[in-house]
Design an enzyme around this catalytic site. Structure first.
Site, PDB file in Angstrom:
ATOM      1  N   GLY A 245       0.755  -1.242   0.000  1.00 12.87           N
ATOM      2  CA  GLY A 245       0.000   0.000   0.000  1.00 12.87           C
ATOM      3  C   GLY A 245       0.784   1.290   0.000  1.00 12.87           C
ATOM      4  O   GLY A 245       0.197   2.363  -0.173  1.00 12.87           O
ATOM      5  N   GLU A 282       4.128  -6.544   1.827  1.00 17.96           N
ATOM      6  CA  GLU A 282       3.850  -6.934   0.431  1.00 17.96           C
ATOM      7  C   GLU A 282       3.716  -5.741  -0.492  1.00 17.96           C
ATOM      8  O   GLU A 282       2.635  -5.478  -1.017  1.00 17.96           O
ATOM      9  CB  GLU A 282       2.505  -7.659   0.352  1.00 17.96           C
ATOM     10  CG  GLU A 282       2.430  -8.978   0.989  1.00 17.96           C
ATOM     11  CD  GLU A 282       0.991  -9.387   1.249  1.00 17.96           C
ATOM     12  OE1 GLU A 282       0.801 -10.533   1.657  1.00 17.96           O
ATOM     13  OE2 GLU A 282       0.065  -8.570   1.057  1.00 17.96           O
ATOM     14  N   PRO A 283       4.778  -4.982  -0.718  1.00 21.32           N
ATOM     15  CA  PRO A 283       4.656  -3.831  -1.610  1.00 21.32           C
ATOM     16  C   PRO A 283       4.538  -4.244  -3.074  1.00 21.32           C
ATOM     17  O   PRO A 283       5.185  -5.211  -3.505  1.00 21.32           O
ATOM     18  CB  PRO A 283       5.974  -3.087  -1.382  1.00 21.32           C
ATOM     19  CG  PRO A 283       6.939  -4.154  -0.960  1.00 21.32           C
ATOM     20  CD  PRO A 283       6.134  -5.163  -0.189  1.00 21.32           C
ATOM     21  N   GLY A 284       3.719  -3.532  -3.828  1.00 19.80           N
ATOM     22  CA  GLY A 284       3.607  -3.754  -5.266  1.00 19.80           C
ATOM     23  C   GLY A 284       3.919  -2.460  -6.013  1.00 19.80           C
ATOM     24  O   GLY A 284       4.964  -2.313  -6.639  1.00 19.80           O
ATOM     25  N   ARG A 322      -6.250   3.142 -15.352  1.00 22.12           N
ATOM     26  CA  ARG A 322      -6.398   3.841 -14.059  1.00 22.12           C
ATOM     27  C   ARG A 322      -7.115   5.179 -14.149  1.00 22.12           C
ATOM     28  O   ARG A 322      -7.942   5.480 -13.287  1.00 22.12           O
ATOM     29  CB  ARG A 322      -5.038   3.985 -13.361  1.00 22.12           C
ATOM     30  CG  ARG A 322      -4.439   2.639 -12.951  1.00 22.12           C
ATOM     31  CD  ARG A 322      -3.184   2.779 -12.088  1.00 22.12           C
ATOM     32  NE  ARG A 322      -3.485   3.359 -10.799  1.00 22.12           N
ATOM     33  CZ  ARG A 322      -3.212   4.600 -10.435  1.00 22.12           C
ATOM     34  NH1 ARG A 322      -2.613   5.421 -11.278  1.00 22.12           N
ATOM     35  NH2 ARG A 322      -3.540   5.039  -9.256  1.00 22.12           N
ATOM     36  N   TYR A 326     -10.273   5.138 -11.830  1.00 22.90           N
ATOM     37  CA  TYR A 326     -10.133   5.847 -10.555  1.00 22.90           C
ATOM     38  C   TYR A 326     -10.006   7.357 -10.711  1.00 22.90           C
ATOM     39  O   TYR A 326      -9.782   8.050  -9.725  1.00 22.90           O
ATOM     40  CB  TYR A 326      -8.864   5.382  -9.802  1.00 22.90           C
ATOM     41  CG  TYR A 326      -8.633   3.896  -9.734  1.00 22.90           C
ATOM     42  CD1 TYR A 326      -9.512   3.065  -9.039  1.00 22.90           C
ATOM     43  CD2 TYR A 326      -7.524   3.319 -10.336  1.00 22.90           C
ATOM     44  CE1 TYR A 326      -9.270   1.701  -8.955  1.00 22.90           C
ATOM     45  CE2 TYR A 326      -7.285   1.956 -10.254  1.00 22.90           C
ATOM     46  CZ  TYR A 326      -8.160   1.153  -9.569  1.00 22.90           C
ATOM     47  OH  TYR A 326      -7.914  -0.191  -9.486  1.00 22.90           O
ATOM     48  N   CYS A 353     -13.318   3.214 -28.598  1.00 28.64           N
ATOM     49  CA  CYS A 353     -14.637   3.781 -28.890  1.00 28.64           C
ATOM     50  C   CYS A 353     -15.391   4.019 -27.596  1.00 28.64           C
ATOM     51  O   CYS A 353     -16.339   3.280 -27.272  1.00 28.64           O
ATOM     52  CB  CYS A 353     -15.414   2.831 -29.786  1.00 28.64           C
ATOM     53  SG  CYS A 353     -14.544   2.563 -31.313  1.00 28.64           S
TER      54      CYS A 353
HETATM   55  C1  LIG Z   1      -2.907  -5.007  -3.736  1.00 26.33           C
HETATM   56  C2  LIG Z   1      -2.326  -5.663  -2.557  1.00 26.33           C
HETATM   57  C3  LIG Z   1      -0.981  -5.464  -2.238  1.00 26.33           C
HETATM   58  C4  LIG Z   1      -0.097  -4.509  -2.969  1.00 26.33           C
HETATM   59  O1  LIG Z   1      -0.569  -3.208  -2.868  1.00 26.33           O
HETATM   60  P1  LIG Z   1       0.289  -1.975  -3.409  1.00 26.33           P
HETATM   61  O2  LIG Z   1      -0.577  -0.810  -3.150  1.00 26.33           O
HETATM   62  O3  LIG Z   1       0.535  -2.202  -4.855  1.00 26.33           O
HETATM   63  O4  LIG Z   1       1.563  -1.950  -2.623  1.00 26.33           O
HETATM   64  C5  LIG Z   1      -0.468  -6.185  -1.177  1.00 26.33           C
HETATM   65  N1  LIG Z   1      -1.236  -7.033  -0.465  1.00 26.33           N
HETATM   66  C6  LIG Z   1      -2.536  -7.232  -0.735  1.00 26.33           C
HETATM   67  C7  LIG Z   1      -3.320  -8.177   0.077  1.00 26.33           C
HETATM   68  C8  LIG Z   1      -3.127  -6.551  -1.788  1.00 26.33           C
HETATM   69  O5  LIG Z   1      -4.424  -6.733  -2.053  1.00 26.33           O
END
Ligand SMILES: *Cc1c(COP(=O)(O)O)cnc(C)c1O
Length: 429
Positions: A245, A282-284, A322, A326, A353
């Site tokens: 997050g 868990e960073p994405g 996005r 959003y 379209c």
């Molecule tokens: C989406 C998600 C993430 C990654 O979130 P980011 O905002 O991309 O860091 C990690 N854990 C869980 C459970 C998620 O749903």
């Protein structure tokens, strides 16, 4: 005169050539557009690796790359090479990570509605952690273990009734979420009790909490931890995963905290709250977003006097949904003249379209932007390619990684044959 693009939004190895052109990873962006065509995702490999290393250092208890942000074989390998484990949330993500050579023990499986088949694959492969999300999932796990599959190590996903967004932190007061077990209604406590009881289908090792995405302030994490601390202490389990997050800046003027500060703030909160579990995360987005830019070619420029100018490019909502989903904002610049002032206000749209097919509602671009120009949008490395579609039967773009003066194709552009493959009448299916 509106200023040139802020270099803070560009990938870390971005440099400007003598003629004003932008290089990333030592490769000129306009050359990449010539070689690979557009739309094209260009990832700065050094930038990706630097973020992975920061995450590994910030969370010594282990850190998982949230693959849903951006996944392909090269990305799975890169994150794992840098010491990250991988968070997968479907059989598809699981299968790709395994095929990329990531050991099952380094994978964690999420999902609010994991199918029996997905769970079976995960257990058979021996994934390191399952994050248990519902009582129905516990039933399914019991069935699989009764069938002789190996009991997995598991975390319980707790829904704390707090949500964090870009600028605010909201205590919703209730667990109105499709994810996890509520804290206030006692569901989390019941799930933990059931998974600790004799005959449990899992080896319960910890709790999991994920409070949202695109969160700018690490204090939001600390405050969420305050909410869950009594429950975490009462369970006394050895692991706590605080989810992902942490946010990134997409447009000028946004400031966020960085990965090292996040790890430090979470560790400090644990000490203050008497949480002695090993903490993982868990960073994405914060790993992948700012590492990439998308290159488009400008195809039409439509000026409506007194209204606005539309600049249409050869991609759109299928490579970056996005803005449509959003209302997310981006910046744009011309890679041939990255230092140019951007005095012209235009709306950048795609070729689908759909009037909602907007990439930038209010873009500042150079005065001489013209048809045929390569236009770039930075910070497109997360939730763009990954959320893409084939709307209008348009192929998904190619993806290249650049480093040390070289580009390598990591996902090729889709072809017409790819798009026809599953068509029972016209394809090979
Ligand atoms: C989406 C998600 C993430 C990654 O979130 P980011 O905002 O991309 O860091 C990690 N854990 C869980 C459970 C998620 O749903």
């Amino acid at each position: 005169m509106a200023a040139p693009i802020d270099h803070a939004l560009l990938p870390e190895t971005a440099t400007v050539a003598d003629d004003g052109g932008l290089l990333v990873g030592g490769v000129r962006l306009t050359d990449l557009a010539d070689t690979y065509g557009t739309p094209l995702f260009v990832y700065d490999e050094a930038h990706l690796r630097a973020r992975c290393r920061e995450a590994v250092a910030a969370f010594p208890g282990g850190v998982y790359y949230a693959t849903k942000a951006f996944l392909c074989g090269a990305m799975a390998r890169l994150a794992h090479e840098e010491g990250m484990r991988l968070d997968v949330a479907s059989g598809g993500e699981l299968g790709l990570a395994l095929r990329a050579g990531v050991p099952a023990a380094d994978l964690l499986l999420h999902g609010n509605n994991k199918s029996t088949e997905e769970l079976r694959e995960a257990l058979a492969a021996g994934v390191g952690r399952i994050v248990v999300d519902s009582f129905d999932e516990i039933d399914r796990l019991e069935g699989l273990v009764a069938d002789g599959l190996r009991r997995p190590a598991a975390l319980v996903r707790v829904t704390p009734g707090v949500e964090a967004h870009t600028h605010d932190y909201v205590s919703t007061g209730q667990e109105d979420s499709k994810f996890g077990f509520g804290l206030r209604d006692g569901a989390a406590e019941r799930a933990v009790a059931r998974l600790r009881a004799p005959g449990s289908p899992v080896d319960l090792v910890g709790l999991h909490v994920h409070i949202g995405s695109q969160i700018f302030r690490t204090d939001s994490f600390a405050r969420a931890m305050e909410v869950i601390a009594p429950f975490v202490r009462s369970c006394g389990l050895p692991e706590l995963n605080i989810g992902g997050g942490l946010g990134v800046a997409y447009v000028e003027g946004e400031t966020t905290e960085r990965i090292p500060a996040w790890g430090a703030r979470v560790a400090e909160a644990c000490r203050a709250l008497g949480i002695d579990a090993t903490v993982s995360a868990e960073p994405g987005r914060v790993i992948a977003a700012s590492a990439a830019v998308t290159l488009y070619t400008v195809g039409t420029v439509k000026d409506i006097p007194g209204v606005r100018t539309y600049v249409a490019v050869d991609g759109g909502m299928i490579d970056n949904p996005r803005p449509a989903l959003y209302g997310s904002e981006y910046e744009a610049f011309l890679p041939r003249a990255v230092g140019a002032d951007r005095p012209r206000a235009v709306r950048v749209v795609g070729k689908h379209c759909e009037s909602g097919d907007v990439l930038l509602h209010e873009a500042a671009v150079p005065a001489d932007l013209a048809v045929g120009d390569v236009l770039a949008t930075p910070v497109t490395g997360a939730y763009g390619f990954a959320m893409g579609s084939n709307y209008n039967r348009m192929p998904r773009p190619a993806v290249v990684f650049v480093a040390d003066g070289r580009a390598r194709l990591v996902v090729r552009r889709e072809t017409d044959a790819d798009l026809l493959r599953t068509d029972a009448l016209l394809g090979d299916g």
